[in-house]
Scaffold this motif. Structure first.
Motif, PDB file in Angstrom:
ATOM      1  N   LEU A 180       0.819  -1.209   0.000  1.00 14.11           N
ATOM      2  CA  LEU A 180       0.000   0.000   0.000  1.00 14.11           C
ATOM      3  C   LEU A 180       0.855   1.263   0.000  1.00 14.11           C
ATOM      4  O   LEU A 180       0.531   2.251  -0.671  1.00 14.11           O
ATOM      5  N   ALA A 181       1.957   1.229   0.754  1.00 14.00           N
ATOM      6  CA  ALA A 181       2.847   2.398   0.805  1.00 14.00           C
ATOM      7  C   ALA A 181       3.462   2.662  -0.570  1.00 14.00           C
ATOM      8  O   ALA A 181       3.499   3.819  -1.033  1.00 14.00           O
ATOM      9  N   ILE A 182       3.936   1.600  -1.250  1.00  8.92           N
ATOM     10  CA  ILE A 182       4.511   1.759  -2.589  1.00  8.92           C
ATOM     11  C   ILE A 182       3.455   2.251  -3.564  1.00  8.92           C
ATOM     12  O   ILE A 182       3.713   3.135  -4.406  1.00  8.92           O
ATOM     13  N   TRP A 183       2.252   1.702  -3.470  1.00  9.05           N
ATOM     14  CA  TRP A 183       1.143   2.106  -4.344  1.00  9.05           C
ATOM     15  C   TRP A 183       0.850   3.597  -4.157  1.00  9.05           C
ATOM     16  O   TRP A 183       0.752   4.344  -5.148  1.00  9.05           O
ATOM     17  N   ILE A 184       0.711   4.042  -2.913  1.00  9.94           N
ATOM     18  CA  ILE A 184       0.363   5.435  -2.642  1.00  9.94           C
ATOM     19  C   ILE A 184       1.474   6.379  -3.093  1.00  9.94           C
ATOM     20  O   ILE A 184       1.209   7.410  -3.742  1.00  9.94           O
ATOM     21  N   VAL A 185       2.731   6.039  -2.790  1.00  4.70           N
ATOM     22  CA  VAL A 185       3.855   6.897  -3.188  1.00  4.70           C
ATOM     23  C   VAL A 185       3.940   7.006  -4.712  1.00  4.70           C
ATOM     24  O   VAL A 185       4.115   8.103  -5.266  1.00  4.70           O
ATOM     25  N   GLY A 186       3.774   5.866  -5.414  1.00  2.00           N
ATOM     26  CA  GLY A 186       3.792   5.893  -6.875  1.00  2.00           C
ATOM     27  C   GLY A 186       2.671   6.731  -7.456  1.00  2.00           C
ATOM     28  O   GLY A 186       2.874   7.500  -8.408  1.00  2.00           O
ATOM     29  N   SER A 187       1.473   6.620  -6.885  1.00  2.14           N
ATOM     30  CA  SER A 187       0.330   7.402  -7.373  1.00  2.14           C
ATOM     31  C   SER A 187       0.536   8.892  -7.140  1.00  2.14           C
ATOM     32  O   SER A 187       0.239   9.717  -8.012  1.00  2.14           O
ATOM     33  N   VAL A 188       1.063   9.245  -5.962  1.00  5.81           N
ATOM     34  CA  VAL A 188       1.326  10.659  -5.667  1.00  5.81           C
ATOM     35  C   VAL A 188       2.355  11.226  -6.639  1.00  5.81           C
ATOM     36  O   VAL A 188       2.211  12.361  -7.131  1.00  5.81           O
ATOM     37  N   MET A 189       3.388  10.455  -6.953  1.00  7.43           N
ATOM     38  CA  MET A 189       4.411  10.916  -7.893  1.00  7.43           C
ATOM     39  C   MET A 189       3.827  11.122  -9.287  1.00  7.43           C
ATOM     40  O   MET A 189       4.107  12.136  -9.944  1.00  7.43           O
ATOM     41  N   HIS A 190       2.990  10.191  -9.744  1.00  4.38           N
ATOM     42  CA  HIS A 190       2.377  10.320 -11.072  1.00  4.38           C
ATOM     43  C   HIS A 190       1.402  11.493 -11.121  1.00  4.38           C
ATOM     44  O   HIS A 190       1.361  12.241 -12.108  1.00  4.38           O
ATOM     45  N   LEU A 191       0.594  11.672 -10.061  1.00  4.03           N
ATOM     46  CA  LEU A 191      -0.333  12.803 -10.023  1.00  4.03           C
ATOM     47  C   LEU A 191       0.423  14.127  -9.974  1.00  4.03           C
ATOM     48  O   LEU A 191      -0.003  15.116 -10.598  1.00  4.03           O
ATOM     49  N   SER A 192       1.522  14.150  -9.253  1.00  2.00           N
ATOM     50  CA  SER A 192       2.345  15.368  -9.203  1.00  2.00           C
ATOM     51  C   SER A 192       2.912  15.694 -10.580  1.00  2.00           C
ATOM     52  O   SER A 192       2.990  16.869 -10.968  1.00  2.00           O
ATOM     53  N   LEU A 193       3.297  14.659 -11.324  1.00  2.00           N
ATOM     54  CA  LEU A 193       3.815  14.869 -12.672  1.00  2.00           C
ATOM     55  C   LEU A 193       2.740  15.452 -13.588  1.00  2.00           C
ATOM     56  O   LEU A 193       3.019  16.345 -14.409  1.00  2.00           O
ATOM     57  N   ILE A 194       1.509  14.963 -13.451  1.00  2.00           N
ATOM     58  CA  ILE A 194       0.408  15.512 -14.251  1.00  2.00           C
ATOM     59  C   ILE A 194       0.181  16.985 -13.907  1.00  2.00           C
ATOM     60  O   ILE A 194       0.030  17.836 -14.802  1.00  2.00           O
ATOM     61  N   ALA A 195       0.161  17.300 -12.610  1.00  2.00           N
ATOM     62  CA  ALA A 195      -0.037  18.691 -12.189  1.00  2.00           C
ATOM     63  C   ALA A 195       1.092  19.585 -12.699  1.00  2.00           C
ATOM     64  O   ALA A 195       0.853  20.717 -13.155  1.00  2.00           O
ATOM     65  N   TRP A 196       2.327  19.088 -12.633  1.00  2.00           N
ATOM     66  CA  TRP A 196       3.473  19.865 -13.109  1.00  2.00           C
ATOM     67  C   TRP A 196       3.396  20.086 -14.623  1.00  2.00           C
ATOM     68  O   TRP A 196       3.713  21.176 -15.128  1.00  2.00           O
ATOM     69  N   THR A 197       2.986  19.066 -15.365  1.00  2.00           N
ATOM     70  CA  THR A 197       2.838  19.194 -16.817  1.00  2.00           C
ATOM     71  C   THR A 197       1.782  20.226 -17.170  1.00  2.00           C
ATOM     72  O   THR A 197       1.968  21.036 -18.092  1.00  2.00           O
ATOM     73  N   LEU A 198       0.668  20.213 -16.458  1.00  2.00           N
ATOM     74  CA  LEU A 198      -0.377  21.215 -16.696  1.00  2.00           C
ATOM     75  C   LEU A 198       0.137  22.623 -16.399  1.00  2.00           C
ATOM     76  O   LEU A 198      -0.158  23.572 -17.140  1.00  2.00           O
ATOM     77  N   PHE A 199       0.898  22.766 -15.330  1.00  2.00           N
ATOM     78  CA  PHE A 199       1.462  24.069 -14.975  1.00  2.00           C
ATOM     79  C   PHE A 199       2.440  24.546 -16.041  1.00  2.00           C
ATOM     80  O   PHE A 199       2.404  25.717 -16.457  1.00  2.00           O
ATOM     81  N   GLN A 200       3.303  23.646 -16.505  1.00  2.00           N
ATOM     82  CA  GLN A 200       4.259  23.998 -17.548  1.00  2.00           C
ATOM     83  C   GLN A 200       3.560  24.383 -18.844  1.00  2.00           C
ATOM     84  O   GLN A 200       3.957  25.327 -19.533  1.00  2.00           O
ATOM     85  N   GLN A 201       2.497  23.646 -19.167  1.00  2.00           N
ATOM     86  CA  GLN A 201       1.735  23.953 -20.375  1.00  2.00           C
ATOM     87  C   GLN A 201       1.095  25.332 -20.276  1.00  2.00           C
ATOM     88  O   GLN A 201       1.100  26.098 -21.251  1.00  2.00           O
ATOM     89  N   SER A 202       0.570  25.658 -19.112  1.00  2.00           N
ATOM     90  CA  SER A 202      -0.031  26.972 -18.903  1.00  2.00           C
ATOM     91  C   SER A 202       0.996  28.086 -19.074  1.00  2.00           C
ATOM     92  O   SER A 202       0.715  29.122 -19.689  1.00  2.00           O
ATOM     93  N   LEU A 203       2.207  27.873 -18.544  1.00  2.00           N
ATOM     94  CA  LEU A 203       3.262  28.884 -18.696  1.00  2.00           C
ATOM     95  C   LEU A 203       3.661  29.057 -20.161  1.00  2.00           C
ATOM     96  O   LEU A 203       3.861  30.188 -20.634  1.00  2.00           O
ATOM     97  N   LYS A 204       3.770  27.950 -20.890  1.00  2.00           N
ATOM     98  CA  LYS A 204       4.146  28.036 -22.303  1.00  2.00           C
ATOM     99  C   LYS A 204       3.111  28.810 -23.108  1.00  2.00           C
ATOM    100  O   LYS A 204       3.461  29.587 -24.004  1.00  2.00           O
ATOM    101  N   ILE A 205       1.835  28.588 -22.805  1.00  2.00           N
ATOM    102  CA  ILE A 205       0.780  29.291 -23.535  1.00  2.00           C
ATOM    103  C   ILE A 205       0.837  30.780 -23.252  1.00  2.00           C
ATOM    104  O   ILE A 205       0.663  31.618 -24.151  1.00  2.00           O
ATOM    105  N   ARG A 206       1.106  31.152 -21.996  1.00  2.00           N
ATOM    106  CA  ARG A 206       1.187  32.573 -21.645  1.00  2.00           C
ATOM    107  C   ARG A 206       2.375  33.259 -22.321  1.00  2.00           C
ATOM    108  O   ARG A 206       2.287  34.434 -22.679  1.00  2.00           O
ATOM    109  N   ARG A 207       3.471  32.539 -22.463  1.00  2.00           N
ATOM    110  CA  ARG A 207       4.671  33.118 -23.058  1.00  2.00           C
ATOM    111  C   ARG A 207       4.748  32.940 -24.565  1.00  2.00           C
ATOM    112  O   ARG A 207       5.727  33.321 -25.204  1.00  2.00           O
ATOM    113  N   MET A 208       3.731  32.372 -25.132  1.00  2.00           N
ATOM    114  CA  MET A 208       3.731  32.041 -26.548  1.00  2.00           C
ATOM    115  C   MET A 208       3.703  33.302 -27.411  1.00  2.00           C
ATOM    116  O   MET A 208       2.988  34.259 -27.133  1.00  2.00           O
TER     117      MET A 208
END
Length: 378
Positions: free
Chosen positions: A93-121
């Motif tokens: 369960l600990a490995i499952w939760i840590v892996g899920s948090v890392m993947h969700l964080s990556l999605i959030a970071w990608t969305l943030f990066q995409q938003s910055l790119k659009i603003r600076r476009m």
């Protein structure tokens, strides 16, 4: 109605069953009849995973080998930390939760990066494109205002924005008709909530990152959504207009210099290999026959039946009390109020009832009721 380890295992099994159905049908069924049925199968799997309940009317199927094996494995002690026993279920369960948090964080970071790119476009002023977008909005009575941005930083026409749609376009030399079809295609992505579908799938993959089936279900998602969007865009077009739509697709491809990078967070006009673009054009010009209402009803009814069936039974461990010639454990009530276990030096446990030692139990014995409910004293 309750939740247990057994109901959770059943929810995982049935979740995979529904996902597997979607994977097996994703190409044949989706290409001919759209992605709605495939999405319904995947959605059923998600719901089954998130609602792992046991109904009062459930049929309990006793397992003598498989469930006891999993129960012994999950409850087996892996190591001890700060006088606390850590079993394999805790580690998984600990490995499952840590892996899920890392993947969700990556999605959030990608969305943030995409938003910055659009603003600076870098943007270019194209009044003709803006005028065509306004005309399209009036013709189709669009309730939401769509913003169109033309930028040399964009590699292919694409849609971004979950609440306020933004159509990003590269500086293409297209006729008004071709540009109109491109805008219509991207707008249909927004109408059918394809961005939300992709975000949902990305989240689902993040939560079940260890399951290869979810990646198999997601592998063709871009292409299936493009086919679905094509179907919606040309639904009201006649044959001549469909040919123009295909020509617009071809003209856009000719002007794209670089290959399109696949993304999980946007949907675009050209997001597939050339052979799949050809297949998209064939489906536009020669659409398959519509699925009959009878087949639709039978398919939906079968899916509902499977969902109900998934809650109809649950596998649980068959417990047989240990054979003992002494009647002193079985002839009294063993409850936590006046009973407890005391661990001995050799790893076994001594059962106390009303303060008196009654029987010796192994570590395996205490994994089953009624001993599993008793407190353990060091």
């Amino acid at each position: 109605m309750g939740v247990s380890v057994f109901t959770f295992l059943m929810s995982l099994i049935w979740c995979n069953v529904f996902i597997l159905l979607g994977v097996l049908c994703r190409r044949t069924l989706a290409l001919k009849h759209g992605v709605n049925l495939i999405l319904a199968m995947i959605a059923a799997g998600i719901v089954r995973l998130l609602v792992p309940i046991e109904l009062p009317t459930v049929i309990v199927v006793r397992s003598e080998e498989i469930m006891p094996f999993f129960q012994r494995f999950f409850s087996a002690q892996a190591f001890e930390m700060h006088e606390h026993s850590v079993n394999w279920l805790d580690i998984i369960l600990a490995i499952w939760i840590v892996g899920s948090v890392m993947h969700l964080s990556l999605i959030a970071w990608t969305l943030f990066q995409q938003s910055l790119k659009i603003r600076r476009m870098r943007t270019e002023d194209h009044p003709r494109v803006s005028k065509l977008a306004e005309e399209l909005g009036r013709d189709f009575k669009m309730t939401s205002k769509c913003r169109v941005v033309v930028s040399p930083d964009v590699k292919t026409p694409m849609l971004v924005g979950y609440f306020s749609p933004i159509i990003l376009l590269p500086p293409l030399a297209l006729t008004d008709d071709d540009m109109r079809y491109v805008l219509l295609h991207e707008w249909n992505h927004f109408i059918h909530r394809h961005l939300w579908i992709k975000l949902l799938f990305s989240t689902f993959c993040a939560l079940l990152w260890w399951n290869p089936l979810v990646y198999m279900a997601e592998s063709d998602l871009d292409y299936l959504l493009e086919v679905s969007c094509d179907r919606a865009s040309v639904r009201s077009l006649n044959t001549e207009e469909r040919i123009k739509y295909v020509e617009a697709t071809s003209n856009v491809m000719k002007q794209l210099v670089t290959l399109v990078t696949r993304s999980t967070l946007f949907v675009g006009f050209i997001t597939a290999a050339p052979d799949r673009i050809v297949q998209r054009c064939e489906l536009i010009l020669f659409p398959p026959k519509k699925i009959s209402k009878t087949i639709k009803i039978l398919t939906i009814a079968s899916l509902i039946f499977l969902i109900i069936l998934s809650y109809a039974f649950v596998f649980q461990t068959l417990y047989r009390p240990p054979e003992d010639d002494s009647p002193k454990v079985t002839d009294v009530s063993i409850v936590p109020e006046h009973s407890y276990l005391k661990e001995k030096a050799d790893g076994s446990f001594l059962l106390y009832i009303n303060g008196e030692p009654r029987d010796s139990l192994s570590r395996e014995d205490i994994n089953y009721p009624p001993f599993s409910d008793l407190p353990i004293h060091k």
